[in-house]
Design an enzyme around this catalytic site. Structure first.
Site, PDB file in Angstrom:
ATOM      1  N   GLU A 192      -3.932   1.929 -25.180  1.00  0.00           N
ATOM      2  CA  GLU A 192      -2.608   1.611 -25.748  1.00  0.00           C
ATOM      3  C   GLU A 192      -1.823   0.652 -24.848  1.00  0.00           C
ATOM      4  O   GLU A 192      -0.604   0.742 -24.732  1.00  0.00           O
ATOM      5  CB  GLU A 192      -1.838   2.903 -26.039  1.00  0.00           C
ATOM      6  CG  GLU A 192      -2.595   3.789 -27.024  1.00  0.00           C
ATOM      7  CD  GLU A 192      -1.934   5.143 -27.306  1.00  0.00           C
ATOM      8  OE1 GLU A 192      -0.850   5.420 -26.780  1.00  0.00           O
ATOM      9  OE2 GLU A 192      -2.541   5.917 -28.069  1.00  0.00           O
ATOM     10  N   GLU A 297      -8.132   6.286 -31.776  1.00  0.00           N
ATOM     11  CA  GLU A 297      -7.310   7.507 -31.912  1.00  0.00           C
ATOM     12  C   GLU A 297      -6.581   7.410 -33.231  1.00  0.00           C
ATOM     13  O   GLU A 297      -6.053   6.345 -33.575  1.00  0.00           O
ATOM     14  CB  GLU A 297      -6.218   7.577 -30.830  1.00  0.00           C
ATOM     15  CG  GLU A 297      -6.578   8.290 -29.578  1.00  0.00           C
ATOM     16  CD  GLU A 297      -5.385   8.384 -28.616  1.00  0.00           C
ATOM     17  OE1 GLU A 297      -4.271   8.733 -29.025  1.00  0.00           O
ATOM     18  OE2 GLU A 297      -5.601   8.091 -27.422  1.00  0.00           O
TER      19      GLU A 297
END
Ligand code: BMA
Length: 375
Positions: A192, A297
Site C-alpha cells: 500500500e 488484499e
C-alpha cells in the site's frame, strides 16, 4: 543435490513450461535468476492459472477465526465450504523486535508450522510485514519524516534496518519442506505504498528512496543472505493512472507479482468502479512487464450483503486476469472478512466456492511445486 541432477530438473522444468504455455515461454522464470526449482514451478503455475482461474486466499486462516484461537485443523473458510483456502496470508510484524508473537498475536513458531502444513498440501503462503519504523521504533502506521532515507545504504539508521532483514532471513531459512527443500513464499513488502498511512508511504519518502529501499531489500536477501525461495509482490493502494502505478516500481528484476489492495468501503457501485479502474491499469502493466496480476488484499468488513461474493466480488475478479485474491483476517465479530458458520453471506460463499473459475485448496495439489499444470 548434484549439479547434473539440477541440470536435468531445470531442463524438465523448461520442457514442461514450453509445452504447457508456449505464449509465456519467454517469460516463464521469476525475477530471481537463482530461484529454487519449487519457486520456479510456483511462478510458472501462477502465470498459467491467472489466465483462467482465481485462487481464493485468507489472512491468518489457520491461526484463529471468529470465536476461536489456535484449534488444530480449524479454519472458518473450511467450516463453511468444506475446503481450506488456496492462499494463506501471514504477517511478519514484530519479528523485527524479537517478539514471540506477531502484531496480531500469532506465534511465529505457529506460522512456521502452518506454512509447512500449507506447502505439504499444495497451498500457497504469502507474507506481508507491518514492521516498526527502524528510526523511531514506533509502529508501521507512524508517519515520521524521512525514515526511508535514513535506512537505505548510506543512511544514519541503515544498520538498524539490516538487522530487521537478518531476522527475516533467519525466519525464512526455517521454512523447509520434507526433503529439506525451501518452501516458496510470496513476499509482499512495503504494501500500500501509494497511500500515506505507513512510514514507507508516498508522502513519507521520494520515489527514488523508495526504489532504493526495495532494491536493497531484495538484493540483500538474495545475494547476502542467499535466499532464493521468494516471489516478490509489488502491491499498491490507490492509483489513477499507469504512471501513478509505476512511479515507485523498482524494476522487472525485483518484482514477480503485481497487485493492489482494495476494500469495499461505500457501496457496491463505487467498489466495482474502483476495481475496474485499477484492474484496467494492472492488466496492462502485467502484460507489458510479464508479471502476475493479483488482488493482494480485499474484503468487505462484516460482509453485511448476503450476496456479496457472487454479486460483487466474483464478477469483478473474473473479468480480469487475477492469480489470487486475499481476504483479510477473521479476528472477532466486529472485524472479519470471510464468512463463518451462521454468518449472513454463508450460503452465497458456498456458491462462490463452487464456481469453476475459483480455486480453493481442494483443487490444488502439492505438485504445484514440481510440475506445470492447470486445475
Ligand atoms: C489491519 C487490522 C489490524 C491489524 C493489521 C495488521 O487491517 O486487521 O487489526 O493489526 O491489519 O494485520
Amino acid at each position: 543435490m548434484s549439479k547434473s541432477l539440477k541440470v536435468i530438473l531445470c531442463s524438465l522444468f523448461l520442457m514442461e513450461m514450453l509445452t504447457a504455455a508456449p505464449l509465456y515461454a519467454q517469460h516463464i522464470l521469476p525475477s530471481d535468476p537463482a530461484a529454487t526449482t519449487e519457486t520456479r514451478f510456483l511462478y510458472g503455475n501462477l502465470q498459467q492459472m491467472a489466465q483462467t482461474k482465481v485462487i481464493f486466499g485468507h489472512q491468518d486462516d489457520l491461526a484463529y477465526g471468529v470465536g476461536w484461537v489456535n484449534e488444530k485443523g480449524r479454519s472458518d473458510v473450511k467450516s463453511v465450504t468444506g475446503s481450506y483456502p488456496g492462499v494463506y496470508g501471514w504477517d511478519m510484524g514484530r519479528l523485527e523486535l524479537d517478539h514471540p508473537n506477531n502484531l496480531d498475536g500469532v506465534p511465529f513458531t505457529a506460522i512456521i508450522s502452518h506454512v509447512k502444513e500449507v506447502y505439504n498440501r499444495g497451498g500457497i503462503n504469502t507474507f506481508s510485514w507491518h514492521f516498526n519504523d527502524p528510526v523511531t521504533d514506533s509502529t508501521a502506521w507512524s508517519k515520521p519524516l524521512n525514515t526511508v532515507k535514513q535506512i537505505i545504504p548510506g543512511g544514519s539508521h541503515h544498520e538498524a534496518y539490516v538487522k530487521y532483514l537478518d531476522k527475516f532471513a533467519v525466519f525464512a531459512s526455517q521454512l523447509k519442506g520434507p526433503k529439506g527443500e525451501m518452501i516458496p513464499v510470496i513476499f509482499r513488502p512495503f504494501h500500500e505504498h501509494t497511500g500515506s498511512w505507513f512510514w514507507w508511504g508516498n508522502k513519507e519518502c521520494s520515489p527514488e528512496d523508495f526504489i532504493a529501499l526495495w532494491r536493497f531489500t531484495v538484493d540483500y536477501l538474495r545475494n547476502t543472505k542467499n535466499i532464493h525461495h521468494l516471489l516478490i509482490a509489488y502491491s499498491a493502494a490507490d492509483y489513477a493512472t499507469e504512471k501513478d502505478y509505476l512511479e515507485r516500481y523498482p524494476g522487472d528484476n525485483y518484482v514477480d507479482i503485481i497487485g493492489f489492495d482494495a476494500y469495499m468501503q461505500k457501496d457496491a457501485a463505487h467498489f466495482t468502479k474502483d476495481l475496474n479502474n485499477r484492474y484496467e491499469i494492472l492488466e496492462k502493466v502485467a502484460q507489458e512487464h510479464h508479471k502476475i496480476p493479483a488482488l493482494t488484499e480485499t474484503g468487505y468488513v462484516l460482509i453485511p450483503d448476503p450476496q456479496w461474493w457472487t454479486n460483487v466480488l466474483l464478477p469483478a475478479i473474473t473479468k480480469y486476469k487475477t492469480a489470487y485474491v486475499l481476504t483479510w483476517r477473521n479476528w472477532k465479530t466486529e472485524h472479519y472478512f470471510a464468512p463463518y458458520p451462521g454468518q449472513a453471506s454463508e450460503e452465497d460463499f458456498k456458491k462462490f466456492y463452487a464456481d469453476p473459475r475459483i480455486i480453493f485448496q481442494d483443487k490444488l495439489k502439492p505438485s504445484i511445486y514440481s510440475k506445470i499444470w492447470t486445475p
